[in-house]
Design a protein around this motif. Structure first.
Motif, PDB file in Angstrom:
ATOM      1  N   ASP A  13      -3.637   0.247  -9.669  1.00 53.64           N
ATOM      2  CA  ASP A  13      -4.594   0.284  -8.566  1.00 53.64           C
ATOM      3  C   ASP A  13      -4.673  -1.086  -7.907  1.00 53.64           C
ATOM      4  O   ASP A  13      -5.121  -2.049  -8.513  1.00 53.64           O
ATOM      5  CB  ASP A  13      -5.971   0.687  -9.118  1.00 53.64           C
TER       6      ASP A  13
ATOM      7  N   PHE B 123       0.626   3.819  -3.034  1.00 56.00           N
ATOM      8  CA  PHE B 123      -0.088   5.045  -2.693  1.00 56.00           C
ATOM      9  C   PHE B 123       0.772   6.286  -2.936  1.00 56.00           C
ATOM     10  O   PHE B 123       0.285   7.323  -3.357  1.00 56.00           O
ATOM     11  CB  PHE B 123      -0.507   4.977  -1.225  1.00 56.00           C
TER      12      PHE B 123
ATOM     13  N   PHE C 140       0.818  -1.215   0.000  1.00 51.34           N
ATOM     14  CA  PHE C 140       0.000   0.000   0.000  1.00 51.34           C
ATOM     15  C   PHE C 140       0.855   1.269   0.000  1.00 51.34           C
ATOM     16  O   PHE C 140       0.665   2.155  -0.809  1.00 51.34           O
ATOM     17  CB  PHE C 140      -0.926  -0.006   1.212  1.00 51.34           C
TER      18      PHE C 140
ATOM     19  N   THR D  64      -5.299   0.148  -2.129  1.00 50.93           N
ATOM     20  CA  THR D  64      -5.598   1.528  -2.496  1.00 50.93           C
ATOM     21  C   THR D  64      -7.076   1.667  -2.863  1.00 50.93           C
ATOM     22  O   THR D  64      -7.694   2.686  -2.599  1.00 50.93           O
ATOM     23  CB  THR D  64      -4.737   2.007  -3.683  1.00 50.93           C
TER      24      THR D  64
END
Lengths: 634, 297
Positions: free
Chosen positions: B247, B235, B231, B251
């Motif tokens: 993605d 991110f 993450f 997220t």
């Protein structure tokens, strides 16, 4: 670095004070700050985000543990809720004989949360926790506020923190909803029966000034009306602020380019800026038009979007447009949007739109502008306060100028009615919902500077060098301003400068900007620079230039074009049932499709596939629902 | 297991740990009920209307969730494979270095990035890979005129994630292998020397087999993390252009849960991820116990 930080802060603060809409400006419009600082902050916010996730688990687990142990007795907090709302029903809600602003007989306690500036400059002894304004509020009304927590207004920290409070049903008595998802947050609160119906209190307790100002905006209460009940007080409802094209005037003159009257001019200038070395340092290090893609088009006037182009082509990608026949359509899937995209696509290809468009957020474009790399942005009249003024701070020889970008048929389009920047709400069961209205009345008076007892405080705050949020740091801070305040202000300036009126027509709040304009006109920044100024003198001259640009250049341009302004109101700002589930995904679909077309990874005709997909994935269903809602309102 | 009389205090010492576990890990698990509700914070978790598997069916009918799941798998499996090979190779070669000081210095330098936060590393990476960044300037001097937007390219984004992740972590993982290598009986190398084995042969026939168990163990244990594509990293490096390839589940959950205030859908996706992870942990444990004799229970 440090100096830069202080300067950028100062400008943010200044901007906030001027347009008086602290939360929006900071959260969505100015996401991130100057350069590395902005970067760092964003990262900090991410870090904080993480700790918050942990915190939510804690809250959740405490709530759960609590409910498991007490079973039917339930948590003390929900229990209290019930009892207070029961009492509430017994008490007459509105006492017809009372003076709306009379102090309470017994001290009323209330809890709040608020977003704050991260680096406010307070006079000695004042802070967000304790300050003259809050003291005045508490003394006048016999109330006692308690600030449960604060969160920086930059970025999305405040809404995320609030979102956690909402999820665990531990909301304060009075609070604002801010950020990008105010509509769904408000809906969640209403649906959860967590907030009070404010209809009777507004009627009874709002001051005449406040009511008059709201009455000027026909859309003011559209989004807070739930089956005839006013569930929240909207704020930030001033008159439309058209996007302007800001051009580095010194570069334009140097390269002998025409004024940007049409989109073609914009393209020519932008491309020349990017390729013809306007800063004359022999390196290809300048950019033309820069824009952010984290917010690509907006009904809420985000910073540095491409709205000017869309609007000049009569496209409104984020707006529900209601035709004269009453039929509603979504602007994002209309042929006008496709036409605008094809122009943007060409611009990207030919280099008149920044190559890194897809990678930049508002913080990054702000950095480009501040450092003097960028030659063109789209922003409303207040741009000189933030961030264009930073360019001058870094290079006083730089010069910006605002131009209107009209559509082919001569309209200065604005893609939305001013939609609320946020809402104030009262927790269900709070014993004195009318307190909110009283606090709004007082804030409005603070802003208008009509309270004699506070004159000292105003001066102290001005001397401390800050304006901004910290000028009115009371816990609940919503001043309802005259919607056309800025328009009226500039018209007065125009009259005075044209010799049609004298300075006595200015209100106390309008004098300082006019003094700046006068100073700049008498002794322009260029002259000051030649005279080998001291640091202070230069600082003042730059501040004067910034004030001059915002008002006498940008706002004047708006006034001069007032007859051309055409507002396409956003007909629907609420949330339909299908929207709850699908809207976020549809928005992401739209954003992706637009981006791909602009940066050229998909052909322009993929727009048609996007429209099909959009309709298929709930879009047409939502359109019907929106239509039904609008029909109901009639 | 039998407890002797004077070992009870050990059990007492367990209590704070268990309490933490109960408060922070077990109690919040009741929250998964939200995944089956139309969650209404006003009514709370116990009174919100149940909707059965509606959130899940929405999730599975939604392109974005599939995209997130697919990206997660691709990114994390690539990371796992590269993250396994690089430190092993590095450890084997570093082990051959005879100069102790040099060896220590290298070891320290390569494992330093492990202690940096992704926030900082992402900033550095953005500076290096930007249109006017170091890499593009170098490519420009080599005659490449159009700068490549590495972080805005769906071709480059995943490789960048993998490479930067491995760069950050390989030094740290290598320590484990270096430790395992020191456990190999030196007499094996002496015997090989007498037999006239070359360095490469020693690596191939002594060092590598010597650490195989450790490699298998770490490989199987890393299986449980297959749905954690990182993450923090994504991110911080993410932008809307690379949504199709970048993605990941985390997220996505973050976006729908906190930004779009759709708590129940966020919970549903999170729960789905947890269930798959649980299965993977169980599998990994079985495999680890079978191939490497690793047991907890």
């Amino acid at each position: 670095m440090n100096e830069e930080l202080i300067r950028s802060r100062y400008l943010t603060n200044k901007l906030q004070s001027v347009i008086y809409r602290p939360p929006t400006i900071t959260t969505s419009r100015i996401s991130g700050l100057l350069g590395k600082i902005g970067e760092q902050e964003r990262k900090d916010s991410i870090e904080r985000g993480k700790t918050k996730v942990k915190r939510s688990k804690t809250i959740l687990s405490v709530v759960i543990a609590c409910s498991m142990i007490m079973a039917t007795a339930a948590c003390s907090s929900s229990n209290k809720n019930d009892s207070t709302s029961a009492e509430n029903k017994n008490n007459p809600v509105v006492d017809d004989n009372a003076d709306p602003m009379a102090p309470y007989k017994e001290t009323v306690n209330y809890t709040v949360v608020r977003s704050v500036n991260q680096d406010p400059k307070f006079p000695a002894g004042e802070s967000y926790e304790k300050n003259s304004f809050q003291d005045y509020v508490e003394k006048t009304l016999n109330v006692k506020g308690k600030l449960l927590w604060t969160a920086p207004s930059d970025g999305d920290q405040y809404p995320k923190k609030l979102s956690l409070d909402i999820a665990s049903n531990r909301i304060p008595d009075i609070f604002t909803i801010e950020g990008q998802n105010i509509v769904s947050m408000l809906n969640t609160l209403v649906e959860g029966d967590m907030i009070e119906d404010l209809t009777p209190y507004y009627e009874k307790y709002a001051s005449q000034t406040v009511k008059d100002r709201y009455a000027q905006n026909p859309y003011a209460f559209n989004t807070v009306n739930f089956g005839g009940k006013m569930m929240a007080i909207p704020y930030g409802m001033e008159k439309e602020q058209p996007m302007l094209v800001w051009v580095r005037e010194d570069w334009r003159k140097k390269l002998n380019l025409p004024e940007p009257k049409t989109i073609d001019d914009v393209r020519t200038i932008s491309k020349a800026f990017a390729t013809q070395d306007p800063d004359g340092n022999g390196k290809q290090d300048t950019l033309g038009l820069v824009a952010q893609s984290s917010s690509m088009y907006s009904p809420a006037f985000d910073l540095h979007t491409l709205d000017s182009i869309y609007w000049a082509m009569n496209a409104f990608p984020a707006t529900w447009i209601q035709g004269e026949d009453g039929k509603v359509k979504y602007g994002g899937i209309q042929p006008e949007a496709k036409a605008a995209l094809s122009v943007l696509r060409d611009m990207y290809k030919e280099g008149s739109l920044d190559k890194e468009y897809g990678l930049k957020d508002g913080g990054k474009t702000t950095e480009d502008v501040s450092s003097g790399r960028a030659g063109m942005v789209f922003e409303a009249w207040y741009a000189p306060y933030y961030p264009l003024g930073n360019t001058l701070q870094n290079n006083p020889n730089a010069d910006w100028k605002a131009y209107p970008l009209l559509s082919a048929d001569g309209k200065l389009n604005v893609g939305s009615n001013p939609s609320p920047a946020g809402y104030l709400v009262v927790k269900k069961g709070f014993k004195h919902p009318e307190l909110l209205m009283k606090l709004i009345n007082l804030s409005t008076e603070f802003k208008d500077k009509t309270i004699p007892e506070l004159q000292d405080a105003y001066e102290k705050y001005e001397q401390a060098g800050t304006v901004s949020v910290a000028q009115h740091p009371q816990y609940v801070d919503l001043a309802v301003i005259e919607p056309a305040m800025i328009y009226n202000q500039q018209k007065k300036y125009d009259d005075i400068l044209a010799g049609k009126a004298d300075k006595s027509i200015l209100l106390p709040t309008e004098i300082s900007s006019f003094e700046q304009i006068e100073a700049e006109m008498k002794n322009p920044l260029e002259n000051v620079l030649k005279s080998n100024p001291t640091k202070e003198a230069l600082g003042t001259a730059i501040a004067n230039r910034i004030g001059f640009l915002a008002y006498n250049n940008a706002m004047k341009t708006v006034i001069d074009n007032e007859s051309n302004i055409v507002v396409t109101p956003n007909a629907f700002a609420g949330q339909t049932p299908t929207m709850v589930k699908s809207w976020a995904d549809l928005q992401s679909l739209q954003k992706q499709a637009y981006l791909k077309i602009i940066i050229g990874s998909q052909p322009i005709d993929s727009f048609d596939d996007f429209v099909k997909q959009w309709n298929g994935q709930g879009g047409s269903q939502i359109t019907q629902e929106v239509q039904a809602e609008l029909d109901k309102r009639k | 297991m039998r407890l002797s009389k004077n070992s009870y205090h050990y059990l007492l010492m367990l209590i704070p740990g268990l309490a933490l576990l109960a408060v922070f890990s077990i109690a919040p698990m009741f929250g998964i009920i939200m995944a089956f509700q139309h969650f209404n914070p006003g009514k709370g978790m116990w009174h919100s209307p149940l909707v059965g598997f509606e959130n899940f069916s929405y999730m599975f009918h939604n392109q974005a969730s599939w995209q997130a799941i697919r990206n997660t798998l691709i990114i994390s499996i690539s990371k796992m494979v590269t993250g396994l090979i690089v430190p092993v190779v590095f450890a084997l070669f570093l082990n051959e270095v005879r100069h102790m000081f040099f060896k220590r210095v290298v070891q320290t330098i390569v494992y330093l990035p492990h202690f940096l936060s992704w926030v900082i590393i992402a900033g550095i990476i953005k500076d290096i890979l930007g249109a006017n960044g170091l890499l593009n300037v170098m490519l420009g001097h080599l005659g490449l005129h159009d700068p490549i937007l590495f972080l805005g390219s769906n071709t480059w984004f995943r490789p960048i994630l993998v490479v930067t992740d491995v760069w950050k972590e390989f030094g740290f993982s290598a320590i484990v292998y270096l430790a395992a290598l020191t456990n190999i009986n030196p007499s094996l190398y002496e015997a090989a020397d007498i037999d006239g084995a070359t360095r490469m042969q020693k690596i191939r026939y002594i060092s590598l087999p010597g650490i195989t168990t450790t490699v298998i163990l770490l490989a199987t244990l890393s299986l449980q993390g297959v749905l954690n594509a990182g993450f923090d990293q994504v991110f911080n490096l993410y932008n809307p252009v690379v949504e199709p390839t970048g993605d990941i589940i985390d997220t996505y959950v973050y976006r729908i849960g906190f930004e779009q205030v759709n708590y129940e859908l966020g919970t549903a996706v999170g729960l789905f991820k947890s269930v798959i992870s649980l299965l993977l942990i169980a599998t990994a444990y079985k495999l680890a116990s079978k191939f490497a004799g690793y047991r907890i229970f």
